[in-house]
Each structure stands twice: as C-alpha cells, then as structure tokens.
Scaffold this motif. Structure first.
Motif, PDB file in Angstrom:
ATOM      1  N   UNK A  66       0.104   0.861   5.941  1.00  0.00           N
ATOM      2  CA  UNK A  66      -0.155  -0.242   4.916  1.00  0.00           C
ATOM      3  C   UNK A  66      -1.292  -1.196   5.663  1.00  0.00           C
ATOM      4  N   UNK A  67      -2.390  -1.770   5.080  1.00  0.00           N
ATOM      5  CA  UNK A  67      -3.099  -2.739   5.645  1.00  0.00           C
ATOM      6  C   UNK A  67      -3.456  -3.709   4.720  1.00  0.00           C
ATOM      7  N   UNK A  68      -3.891  -4.827   5.180  1.00  0.00           N
ATOM      8  CA  UNK A  68      -4.298  -6.144   4.306  1.00  0.00           C
ATOM      9  C   UNK A  68      -5.233  -5.694   3.465  1.00  0.00           C
ATOM     10  N   UNK A  69      -4.956  -6.333   2.104  1.00  0.00           N
ATOM     11  CA  UNK A  69      -5.742  -5.829   0.875  1.00  0.00           C
ATOM     12  C   UNK A  69      -7.312  -6.768   1.186  1.00  0.00           C
ATOM     13  N   UNK A  70      -8.161  -6.241   0.751  1.00  0.00           N
ATOM     14  CA  UNK A  70      -9.634  -6.775   0.673  1.00  0.00           C
ATOM     15  C   UNK A  70      -9.608  -7.929  -0.345  1.00  0.00           C
ATOM     16  N   UNK A  71     -10.525  -8.884   0.046  1.00  0.00           N
ATOM     17  CA  UNK A  71     -10.363 -10.278  -0.931  1.00  0.00           C
ATOM     18  C   UNK A  71     -11.384  -9.697  -2.224  1.00  0.00           C
ATOM     19  N   UNK A  72     -10.737 -10.136  -3.373  1.00  0.00           N
ATOM     20  CA  UNK A  72     -11.560  -9.568  -4.637  1.00  0.00           C
ATOM     21  C   UNK A  72     -12.003 -11.209  -5.159  1.00  0.00           C
ATOM     22  N   UNK A  73     -12.888 -10.875  -6.200  1.00  0.00           N
ATOM     23  CA  UNK A  73     -13.366 -12.130  -6.846  1.00  0.00           C
ATOM     24  C   UNK A  73     -12.193 -12.586  -7.672  1.00  0.00           C
ATOM     25  N   UNK A  77      -8.484  -8.569 -10.853  1.00  0.00           N
ATOM     26  CA  UNK A  77      -7.022  -8.570 -10.455  1.00  0.00           C
ATOM     27  C   UNK A  77      -7.079  -7.871  -9.135  1.00  0.00           C
ATOM     28  N   UNK A  78      -6.031  -8.624  -8.644  1.00  0.00           N
ATOM     29  CA  UNK A  78      -5.652  -8.383  -7.149  1.00  0.00           C
ATOM     30  C   UNK A  78      -4.956  -7.010  -6.917  1.00  0.00           C
ATOM     31  N   UNK A  79      -5.266  -6.042  -6.017  1.00  0.00           N
ATOM     32  CA  UNK A  79      -4.536  -5.023  -5.790  1.00  0.00           C
ATOM     33  C   UNK A  79      -3.011  -5.440  -5.237  1.00  0.00           C
ATOM     34  N   UNK A  80      -2.117  -4.411  -5.676  1.00  0.00           N
ATOM     35  CA  UNK A  80      -0.594  -4.642  -4.960  1.00  0.00           C
ATOM     36  C   UNK A  80      -0.763  -4.270  -3.537  1.00  0.00           C
ATOM     37  N   UNK A  81      -0.086  -5.094  -2.658  1.00  0.00           N
ATOM     38  CA  UNK A  81      -0.021  -4.807  -1.290  1.00  0.00           C
ATOM     39  C   UNK A  81       0.327  -3.363  -0.843  1.00  0.00           C
ATOM     40  N   UNK A  82       1.308  -2.689  -1.900  1.00  0.00           N
ATOM     41  CA  UNK A  82       1.924  -1.459  -1.561  1.00  0.00           C
ATOM     42  C   UNK A  82       0.778  -0.355  -1.625  1.00  0.00           C
ATOM     43  N   UNK A 103      -5.935   2.306  -5.043  1.00  0.00           N
ATOM     44  CA  UNK A 103      -5.565   0.832  -5.020  1.00  0.00           C
ATOM     45  C   UNK A 103      -6.222   0.274  -6.432  1.00  0.00           C
ATOM     46  N   UNK A 104      -6.658   1.015  -7.327  1.00  0.00           N
ATOM     47  CA  UNK A 104      -7.081   0.437  -8.607  1.00  0.00           C
ATOM     48  C   UNK A 104      -6.139  -0.131  -9.633  1.00  0.00           C
ATOM     49  N   UNK A 105      -6.639  -0.739 -10.919  1.00  0.00           N
ATOM     50  CA  UNK A 105      -5.588  -0.989 -11.589  1.00  0.00           C
ATOM     51  C   UNK A 105      -4.784   0.130 -12.222  1.00  0.00           C
ATOM     52  N   UNK A 106      -3.470  -0.177 -12.293  1.00  0.00           N
ATOM     53  CA  UNK A 106      -2.341   0.971 -12.615  1.00  0.00           C
ATOM     54  C   UNK A 106      -2.014   2.012 -11.434  1.00  0.00           C
ATOM     55  N   UNK A 107      -2.767   1.726 -10.531  1.00  0.00           N
ATOM     56  CA  UNK A 107      -2.388   2.808  -9.250  1.00  0.00           C
ATOM     57  C   UNK A 107      -0.890   2.880  -9.240  1.00  0.00           C
TER      58      UNK A 107
END
Length: 431
Positions: A66-73, A77-82, A103-107
C-alpha cells in the motif's frame, strides 16, 4: 396418466378425461416441437463476433504494497486507502507480475492470497502492462454454493429433488441455447419466448411432478394463464406507450443489433410469469385431486369451491411476493429518485418505474386468472358426480326385519360368564 405416483391417495381419472386431456396435450407438444425446430438459432451471431482484444486469465495475489493515495481535486471522490498501491500476482503460467491496484470509484479491495481474474492483452505496446487486475475469481465459491444447493434439495426432496434439479438444468439449457440466441439473431422476441416457455412448461412440469392427470391440468392451466398474461401485456404496453428502452443496455440492443425492445419486454414478462404460474397451477391441481380422493362424493361445485378457498389464500401471499421482488430489484433506482426529491407523481410516470408497474400489474392479473382456470379444469376431471346436498342411505322395503332380542336374554348374554347361576342353584330355587 391416471395413476398418481406422487400423491398416492388421488383417485385414477376416468377414461374420457384421459382421452380429452391427451387430445389437447399431444397437439400442443407437437406444435411446440415443430416451432422449436423452426426457430432454433443457426449460430450466425456467434460466427460474426470478433475475437476479444483482452483474454481472461486467473492468478493469485502473493503480496500487496500500500502507498499514499495521490491528491485529487476537491470535487472528485477520494480513493480508499486500501486501493492505493501495487500487488504482486502469480499468473497461471508461473509468471510473477507487479500491477497497480484498481483505485477508481467502486473498486474492490484485494489482499494477499486472493484468487483474482486478470485481463491479458497479448499485443500490448512496450512499456504498457500486459496484465490488468479485473475482479475476484468466484468460480470456486459459486461451485460450492451450487453443491450446497443441490445437496439441500436432494436431502429434502429425495427423488423429487433430483427431478427438480434436472428440470432446472433443462430450463437453463433452453434459455441459453434457444431463447437468448434466437432473440440475438433477430427472431421475434415474443414468439421465441412463447415457444421457449411452452417447451419449458411441458418438459419440466411432467418431469418434476410425473405424468399424472393433476400435472396435465396444471400444464393446461399454465398455458391458459400465459395466454391471458401475453394478451394483457400487449394491451398494457400499447396503452402506456412503453417501448422497452429504459437503460443503456436496451438502448444498445436497439441501436446496434436492431432488436425489437418492446417485444423483448413482452418476452421478459412472459418468461418471468412462467415460474410463478407453475407454482400456483401445480398447487391448485394437486389440491383438487387430493380433495377428490379424500371426499369421493364431492361433485364439481364442491371441489371448485374448496379449491378456490385454498387458491385465494395462496394468491394473497404470492402477490406480496411479486411486488417485493420487483421493489427489491429496483431498490437502487428508488434510492436515486428519493435523493433527487422528485414528486411521487413524476417518479411513477418515468419510463423505468412505469415499465415495472405495468410488469407487476400484468403479472398479477395473469396469476389471479390461473386460480379459477386451473381449479375448474382439475375439478372437472376429478369430480365423479354432483350429489344432493344431504344424501340418504338406500332403503330396502322388502328386507325382513330381524326380531328383537328378548330383554331377559339380552341382559343375561351381556353378563360375564362368571356371574351366571349354576345348574345346582337353579334346582334348589325350583324345589
């Protein structure tokens, strides 16, 4: 057909009823077989399909980083850390590849040890991953569910459970090899659905419940009720002006494959109604047969009234089942409408909801018609005669009346042998 091995108390049907039933069922079976041969798909759609660009392969995740999630506008929607990071996957041929986690929506979320499905692109460009994580591999889980289902059915139903499973397999075979390919090849959807439903009904009902008079009446009742359902569906869709296009799938079928979406909707109503109609018609037919066996003096009117009382109770519960089934299938859509805060009148008149309302109403009306039709057919062949309201025992005027037993003799014969007076006591009493 007169012997009922499934319900041994049912009386055998008369020869006239058997002949009349065969006179209807045999032409129906021949017509269904001829229509199956005429409408059977020839596989042109499968031959015209191009090979897919991606191939499905299986693999096993051996490690997840696992890595840190990139910044999003802010508005995205923000991705889940998992879902941020990479996974090391052992592909089926022994190759280990490192791939990014979806890591998209609903992943979905993946962990080490998960069996997964990957999309493999054999002609991937250099620098582009040839594999992509797609989904969990549920094949083993589904086989386990199927085995548990089959064992439960056989353990409870025994031989009847085995025949039910065979009938279920026949239903899936006809749907996957006749109904769906036939519609995709451009056959009239409603005609394909009617022929497929008739083939399923004739095969599965007799296979599951035996070649009995009760099953034959259930088949005829189901056929009549399906006819009523089809006519009501055609009228309802015409009056409500529903064309069957309510989502992207139906729109694609209409534009790309030129499939009659309104006919497809009619076909779905007929096939969906068949399963519930089988339940009602078999119950009504067997109920009337058991009533006739337990009460041989019951005529048509009494059998029909008694069977209708059972049918009304059954219909009251089945209708609630149908409405709840449709509501459960449309629950995500209802939630979206609720979030939008649209007025109830506008929500009910949208094509999606109006289509489900028409489907529910038509299916319910067809289901209601199944009770009187099947009950009347079953009572007609099960009734022997229509006796008077209070039957009397026959009287024989010329039979000689038995002389009454003397009271003294009756009392003496009723006493035990140990209390009868001995011969010596009788002599003493005379002296």
């Amino acid at each position: 057909m007169g012997a009922n091995h499934a319900h041994g108390t049912a009386a055998p049907a008369s020869r006239r009823a058997v002949v009349a039933t065969l006179a209807v069922l045999l032409p129906l079976a021949v017509a269904t077989l001829a229509a199956l041969v005429w409408l059977w798909p020839d596989g042109r759609t499968e031959a015209a399909q191009e090979p897919p660009a991606f191939q499905r392969v299986t693999g096993t995740i051996t490690a997840v980083t696992l890595e840190a999630c990139p910044e999003t506008p802010p508005e995205s929607p923000k991705p889940h850390p998992a879902t941020c990071g990479t996974a090391t996957v052992a592909v089926g041929d022994g190759e280990n590849v490192t791939l990014p986690l979806p890591s998209g929506p609903g992943s979905q979320r993946f962990a080490a040890g998960d069996e997964i499905v990957l999309l493999h692109h054999p002609e991937a460009e250099p620098g582009t991953p040839a594999y992509q994580i797609s989904d969990h591999d549920r094949a083993s889980t589904l086989w386990l569910f199927g085995a548990a289902f089959a064992l439960a059915v056989i353990a409870f139903g025994r031989w009847r459970g085995v025949t039910a499973l065979v009938g279920l397999a026949i239903t899936f075979v006809l749907l996957l090899t006749f109904v769906i390919p036939g519609i995709l090849e451009g056959r009239p959807p409603m005609l394909v659905a009617i022929v497929g439903a008739a083939a399923i009904m004739l095969t599965v009902l007799f296979l599951t419940h035996g070649f009995t008079q009760a099953t034959a009446m259930a088949v005829l009742g189901t056929l009549a009720s399906l006819t009523v359902t089809g006519v009501l569906s055609y009228a309802a869709l015409g009056v409500a002006r529903l064309n069957g296009i309510t989502d992207d799938s139906s729109f694609t079928l209409d534009m790309s494959l030129s499939i009659d979406t309104q006919g497809l909707l009619l076909a779905s109503i007929i096939i969906g109604a068949l399963g519930v109609l089988d339940d009602v018609t078999v119950t009504q037919s067997v109920t009337v047969a058991e009533l006739a066996a337990a009460n041989p003096t019951y005529g048509f009117r009494r059998l029909y009234r008694a069977g209708s009382r059972v049918g009304r109770a059954h219909i009251a519960s089945v209708i609630n089942t149908i409405i709840l089934a449709y509501a459960g299938a449309s629950l995500p859509l209802l939630l979206l409408f609720s979030i939008g805060e649209q007025p109830l009148g506008e929500v009910l008149t949208t094509p999606v909801i109006a289509q489900e309302i028409a489907r529910s109403v038509v299916g319910t009306l067809g289901l209601i018609s199944a009770v009187p039709i099947t009950t009347a057919l079953a009572a007609l062949v099960a009734a022997r005669r229509d006796p008077p309201e209070e039957p009397h025992a026959p009287h024989a005027p010329h039979a000689p009346a038995e002389p009454p037993m003397p009271a003294a003799r009756h009392r003496r014969s009723a006493q035990p042998s140990s209390t009868l007076p001995s011969t010596r006591s009788l002599r003493r009493a005379r002296s």
